[in-house]
Design an enzyme around this catalytic site. Structure first.
Site, PDB file in Angstrom:
ATOM      1  N   GLU A 533       0.824  -1.274  -0.016  1.00  0.00           N
ATOM      2  CA  GLU A 533      -0.490   0.361  -0.362  1.00  0.00           C
ATOM      3  C   GLU A 533       0.968   1.528  -0.232  1.00  0.00           C
ATOM      4  OE1 GLU A 533      -2.220  -0.038   3.444  1.00  0.00           O
ATOM      5  OE2 GLU A 533      -3.935  -2.101   2.562  1.00  0.00           O
ATOM      6  N   ASP A 534       2.105   1.532   0.431  1.00  0.00           N
ATOM      7  CA  ASP A 534       2.759   2.538   0.143  1.00  0.00           C
ATOM      8  C   ASP A 534       3.787   2.728  -0.925  1.00  0.00           C
ATOM      9  OD1 ASP A 534       4.937   4.220   2.215  1.00  0.00           O
ATOM     10  OD2 ASP A 534       6.030   3.433   0.907  1.00  0.00           O
ATOM     11  N   HIS A 535       2.792   4.075  -1.071  1.00  0.00           N
ATOM     12  CA  HIS A 535       3.612   4.372  -2.462  1.00  0.00           C
ATOM     13  C   HIS A 535       4.716   3.738  -3.798  1.00  0.00           C
ATOM     14  CE1 HIS A 535       5.456   7.480  -0.282  1.00  0.00           C
ATOM     15  NE2 HIS A 535       5.913   7.716  -1.641  1.00  0.00           N
TER      16      HIS A 535
END
Length: 554
Positions: A533-535
């Protein structure tokens, strides 16, 4: 004599001949008793029309009609009384007044508005009676006359309906002429006709009540009879099923007992030799218990055979067993005593097993009792052996598989990307990589990475960080914010990293989804199963999927 034109559609010179009074009275009663409303929910109780002209014979009928207290219907109007048959207001009466033009009025207010609107001066709202007279207003002296007329009308409902149609058509088309030389007024004739119709109506209602009560009583009797019959049949079926099942059980038990007795005949001589005085006492107690509780003689003979051991008594028990089988087919009382017999069997087994505590009991006696009563009772040794489950034993715990450790994962070298993530540098040491994720949590890389290198220089391993003081660590982490919380988290995480058996770092203190995904992508070859979920991780993950064929990644 020509009748005056009163607003009907007849020719001016046409003469009208009045019907006989008794026929018209019958028709009025038929309309009052047989009519049902158009919607089928109302019963027309009475329908009164004002006779425009009075018959000369009205004076002869006035002596036989009951007088009512309401006013006569005005000229050209019709009064209809309906009773509601369904709904919450069933039984309530509704009074309608129908004008010569066909308008229907249900209340005195609407009628007054109508008269005021049309400028009517001759008629007043007080001339219309919307009340229904109570039952006691009818003179009971004339009940026999109305009853006779009513019984003549009841047998044929089709005739009544035909008469209703006739009277309605006559009311619509006929206008009676004014008689000459009549001594009575139109009001008295209207009263007499309405009184007779109301009297017949009351009698018809009483007869209907009596019939409905009779029908209810007959229905109740039928339902009671049906209920008792169904209960009797159910009880018979249950008894037959119980008898059949218990007969089958008795057959099987008797056959098994006889077979066991035949097998044990050769051992009786040995039992007679080894029996001791204590066994004799036990036999006496068993016999007394059997005499007190056993209802049939067959069971007593069986226990005498068990304790005595003579061949003559064995034959007597066999005969008693056959007699017992015959009695089970004929007598129903022994079925009820089935539970008592089972209790006695358990009692005798307990007595025979307790005989082993006596000083001079033999092994043959124990073997004999265990064989004869192995179906009825379970040995206590089998119950006492398995007190604890195998799952909790030490042997089971040694053989069980231990939880998987980190060493089972296959390490790999993640390819370098154009994004230059810090995880690409620290992949060789999972502890340093996870420390970096704690630093980067809710903090930009420009601020966190310089402080991270300082921390790793001062605390290069988990062992050193585990023994550090959280105040010193918090002083180092002051530029990042939340320094006290992060310092304590790092120390506790380092301790669990070394002491806890873990498979994925999300099981450790202070590690979330971001740290777990970083570990699975960079330290373990599980990047295909991860959905970050982290960019930054998303960019690296997408880059791996795009170039995994060029990089020959499995």
């Amino acid at each position: 004599m020509e009748s005056p034109n009163l607003g009907d559609n007849r020719v001016r010179g046409e003469s009208l001949v009045p019907d006989p009074p008794w026929d018209r009275c019958k028709e009025d009663i038929a309309v009052g008793l047989g009519g049902v409303g158009e919607d089928g929910k109302d019963l027309v109780i009475s329908s009164e029309r004002s006779s425009l002209l009075q018959e000369p014979t009205a004076s002869t009928l006035s002596s036989t009609t009951a007088t009512e207290g309401h006013k006569p219907v005005p000229c050209g109007w019709e009064r209809v009384v309906k009773q509601r048959l369904s709904g919450k207001t069933a039984g309530k009466f509704d009074v309608y007044f129908i004008s010569p033009q066909g308008l229907k009025f249900r209340s005195k207010r609407s009628l007054a508005n109508y008269l005021l609107k049309n400028g009517e001066t001759f008629l007043k709202p007080e001339d219309f009676n919307f009340t229904v007279l109570p039952k006691g207003s009818i003179n009971p002296g004339y009940k026999h006359q109305s009853l006779a007329a009513l019984t003549s009308l009841q047998p044929n409902e089709t005739d009544v309906s035909k008469q209703n149609l006739k009277t309605r058509s006559k009311w619509k088309t006929d206008v009676l002429p004014l008689p000459s030389g009549t001594s009575e007024s139109p009001e008295s004739s209207g009263l007499s006709n309405s009184n007779s119709a109301c009297l017949l109506l009351r009698e018809h209602r009483d007869i209907q009540d009596v019939d409905s009560e009779k029908r209810r009583k007959s229905k109740r009797k039928v339902t009671v009879l049906k209920g008792t019959a169904s209960q009797k049949t159910k009880q018979k079926c249950r008894k037959s099923l119980l008898e059949s099942t218990q007969r089958n059980r008795k057959r099987a038990s008797v056959v098994q007992k006889v077979g066991a007795d035949r097998e044990l005949v050769p051992q009786e001589s040995q039992l007679n030799r080894t029996l001791c005085p204590a066994d004799a006492c036990a036999r006496e107690t068993v016999g007394l218990a059997g005499e007190e509780k056993s209802p049939s003689p067959g069971l007593d003979l069986c226990f005498i055979q068990v304790t005595s051991g003579t061949t003559n008594k064995f034959h007597s028990t066999e005969a008693a067993g056959e007699a017992n089988r015959e009695q089970t087919f004929l007598e129903s009382e022994e079925i009820r005593s089935k539970g008592d017999r089972k209790g006695e069997a358990h009692l005798h087994t307990g007595v025979l097993q307790d005989g082993s505590e006596m000083p001079s009991c033999s092994q043959a006696k124990k073997h004999f009792t265990s064989e004869t009563f192995q179906e009825d009772s379970i040995p206590r040794t089998q119950v006492e052996k398995r007190k604890t489950s195998l799952y909790f034993s030490s042997k089971y715990n040694k053989e069980a598989l231990s939880p998987p450790r980190r060493k089972s994962f296959k390490k790999w070298t993640p390819p370098r990307s154009p994004f230059n993530l810090v995880q690409e540098i620290l992949f060789h040491d999972p502890w340093k990589l996870l420390i970096a994720t704690i630093f980067l949590n809710r903090t930009s890389g420009k601020m966190a990475i310089p402080v991270l290198w300082e921390f790793l220089e001062k605390y290069p391993s988990a062992e050193v960080a585990r023994a550090a003081d959280w105040r010193d660590v918090s002083e180092l982490l002051k530029p990042l914010g939340l320094y006290d919380l992060r310092a304590k988290t790092i120390i506790k995480f380092s301790d669990e990293y070394l002491t806890k058996q873990w498979r994925y770092p999300i099981e450790l203190h202070g590690i979330g989804k971001y740290g777990n995904d970083s570990y699975r992508i960079f330290c373990v070859n599980e990047w295909k199963q991860v959905h970050p979920e982290d960019h930054k991780l998303n960019k690296y993950h997408d880059w791996l999927w795009e170039n995994h064929e060029k990089l020959s990644l499995s």
